[in-house]
Design a protein around this motif. Structure first.
Motif, short mmCIF file in Angstrom:
data_model
loop_
_atom_site.label_atom_id
_atom_site.label_comp_id
_atom_site.label_asym_id
_atom_site.label_seq_id
_atom_site.Cartn_x
_atom_site.Cartn_y
_atom_site.Cartn_z
N ARG A 39 55.84 6.42 -107.75
CA ARG A 39 55.78 5.52 -108.90
C ARG A 39 55.65 6.36 -110.15
NH1 ARG A 39 51.09 1.09 -109.17
NH2 ARG A 39 49.89 2.76 -110.16
N VAL A 40 56.47 6.07 -111.15
CA VAL A 40 56.45 6.84 -112.39
C VAL A 40 56.19 5.89 -113.55
CG1 VAL A 40 57.97 8.66 -111.53
CG2 VAL A 40 58.97 6.66 -112.63
N THR A 41 55.79 6.46 -114.67
CA THR A 41 55.51 5.65 -115.86
C THR A 41 56.81 5.16 -116.48
OG1 THR A 41 55.46 7.65 -117.22
CG2 THR A 41 53.36 6.88 -116.31
N ASP A 42 56.69 4.14 -117.32
CA ASP A 42 57.87 3.51 -117.90
C ASP A 42 58.73 4.48 -118.72
OD1 ASP A 42 57.22 1.10 -116.77
OD2 ASP A 42 56.24 0.30 -118.57
N GLY A 43 58.10 5.46 -119.34
CA GLY A 43 58.85 6.38 -120.18
C GLY A 43 59.54 7.49 -119.42
N GLN A 48 64.02 12.58 -114.23
CA GLN A 48 62.68 13.01 -113.88
C GLN A 48 62.18 12.31 -112.61
OE1 GLN A 48 60.99 11.98 -117.70
NE2 GLN A 48 60.75 14.14 -118.29
N ALA A 49 62.46 11.01 -112.51
CA ALA A 49 62.06 10.26 -111.32
C ALA A 49 62.77 10.80 -110.09
CB ALA A 49 62.37 8.77 -111.50
N TYR A 50 64.04 11.11 -110.24
CA TYR A 50 64.81 11.68 -109.14
C TYR A 50 64.23 13.02 -108.69
CZ TYR A 50 68.62 14.17 -106.81
OH TYR A 50 69.34 14.91 -105.91
N ASP A 51 63.92 13.88 -109.65
CA ASP A 51 63.39 15.20 -109.30
C ASP A 51 62.07 15.08 -108.55
OD1 ASP A 51 65.53 16.53 -110.41
OD2 ASP A 51 64.55 16.90 -112.34
N LEU A 52 61.19 14.18 -109.00
CA LEU A 52 59.91 13.99 -108.31
C LEU A 52 60.13 13.40 -106.93
CD1 LEU A 52 56.84 13.95 -108.19
CD2 LEU A 52 56.89 11.73 -109.36
N ALA A 53 60.95 12.37 -106.83
CA ALA A 53 61.19 11.72 -105.54
C ALA A 53 61.83 12.68 -104.54
CB ALA A 53 62.07 10.49 -105.73
N ARG A 54 62.73 13.51 -105.01
CA ARG A 54 63.39 14.49 -104.12
C ARG A 54 62.36 15.47 -103.55
NH1 ARG A 54 64.95 19.39 -105.37
NH2 ARG A 54 64.71 18.97 -107.60
N ARG A 55 61.43 15.91 -104.38
CA ARG A 55 60.41 16.85 -103.92
C ARG A 55 59.42 16.16 -102.98
NH1 ARG A 55 58.39 19.98 -109.23
NH2 ARG A 55 57.42 21.36 -107.66
N VAL A 56 59.08 14.93 -103.29
CA VAL A 56 58.18 14.18 -102.41
C VAL A 56 58.82 13.96 -101.04
CG1 VAL A 56 57.11 11.92 -102.02
CG2 VAL A 56 56.90 13.04 -104.25
N ARG A 57 60.08 13.59 -101.05
CA ARG A 57 60.80 13.36 -99.78
C ARG A 57 60.81 14.63 -98.93
NH1 ARG A 57 62.20 12.01 -95.51
NH2 ARG A 57 64.19 11.16 -94.83
N ALA A 58 61.05 15.77 -99.57
CA ALA A 58 61.09 17.03 -98.84
C ALA A 58 59.72 17.38 -98.25
CB ALA A 58 61.57 18.15 -99.76
N LEU A 59 58.64 17.08 -98.97
CA LEU A 59 57.30 17.36 -98.47
C LEU A 59 56.93 16.43 -97.31
CD1 LEU A 59 55.36 17.91 -101.82
CD2 LEU A 59 55.85 19.64 -100.09
#
Length: 208
Positions: A39-43, A48-59
């Motif tokens: 979950r990311v902030t509205d701004g 940025q959301a993709y980059d975070l989600a990609r890293r989370v998925r890999a972990l």
């Protein structure tokens, strides 16, 4: 469809928080009992959301933990997440199910039995129900529904109910007794001095 873990960790992307560090501490402890909701902030931009989600998925992958993306279902598809979660202001549940497909995990937010039943009928795999207690991690929330509100929803549906909002280790037993399958946390892990230990305590409370 992946089996659903009992502890849902929602990424805390507020200033000063490091959701990936928290996740690295939690994963070896919780393993497949952990569901990570990106979950990311509205701004936050989609990139940025993709980059975070990609890293989370890999972990998550080596531990068998489930990775979901809140709200931004196109990001969930782009990173091959296990599914997504939609709130009241996001895509309707039926539309979200069409986007994600029949095999994806799809969570929906509800706080009373009527809305919960409609979400399940539209295709929700589980329900995030709350806030069960007061919380400061998200603004503009309605009044807490407490364990009694959790019980009302849990008795009305046949899918897992995940209690959210101000959850702590101390409140888990009452929520489980009310019918919650699991709990979702933000601050209980993101602000913990030792997120790994906090994870272990939550898992113990959920599975005892």
């Amino acid at each position: 469809m992946p089996s659903l873990g009992r502890l849902h960790l929602i990424t805390d992307t507020r200033p000063g928080c490091d959701p990936l560090a928290v996740l690295r501490a939690a994963l070896p402890v919780a393993r497949a009992e952990l569901v990570v909701q990106v979950r990311v902030t509205d701004g936050t931009t989609d990139r940025q959301a993709y980059d975070l989600a990609r890293r989370v998925r890999a972990l998550c992958a080596p531990y068998g933990a489930t990775c979901l993306v809140n709200d931004r279902l196109h990001v969930a598809l782009a990173v091959h997440a296990d599914g997504g979660h939609v709130g009241a202001d996001d895509l309707p549940v039926a539309a979200a199910r069409r986007v994600l497909g029949v095999d994806a995990v799809l969570g929906a937010t509800a706080r009373e039995p009527g809305a919960a039943g409609r979400a399940v009928a539209a295709g929700a795999s589980y329900l995030g129900v709350g806030p069960c207690h007061r919380t400061t991690t998200k603004a503009g929330l309605p009044d807490p529904i407490g364990p009694a509100g959790i019980r009302a929803v849990a008795e009305a549906v046949a899918v897992p109910v995940i209690a959210i909002g101000g959850v702590t280790v101390a409140t888990v037993p009452a929520l489980r007794a009310a019918g919650a399958y699991g709990v979702a946390v933000v601050g209980a892990l993101s602000t913990a001095a030792d997120p790994g230990r906090a994870t272990a305590e939550l898992i113990a409370a959920l599975t005892c």
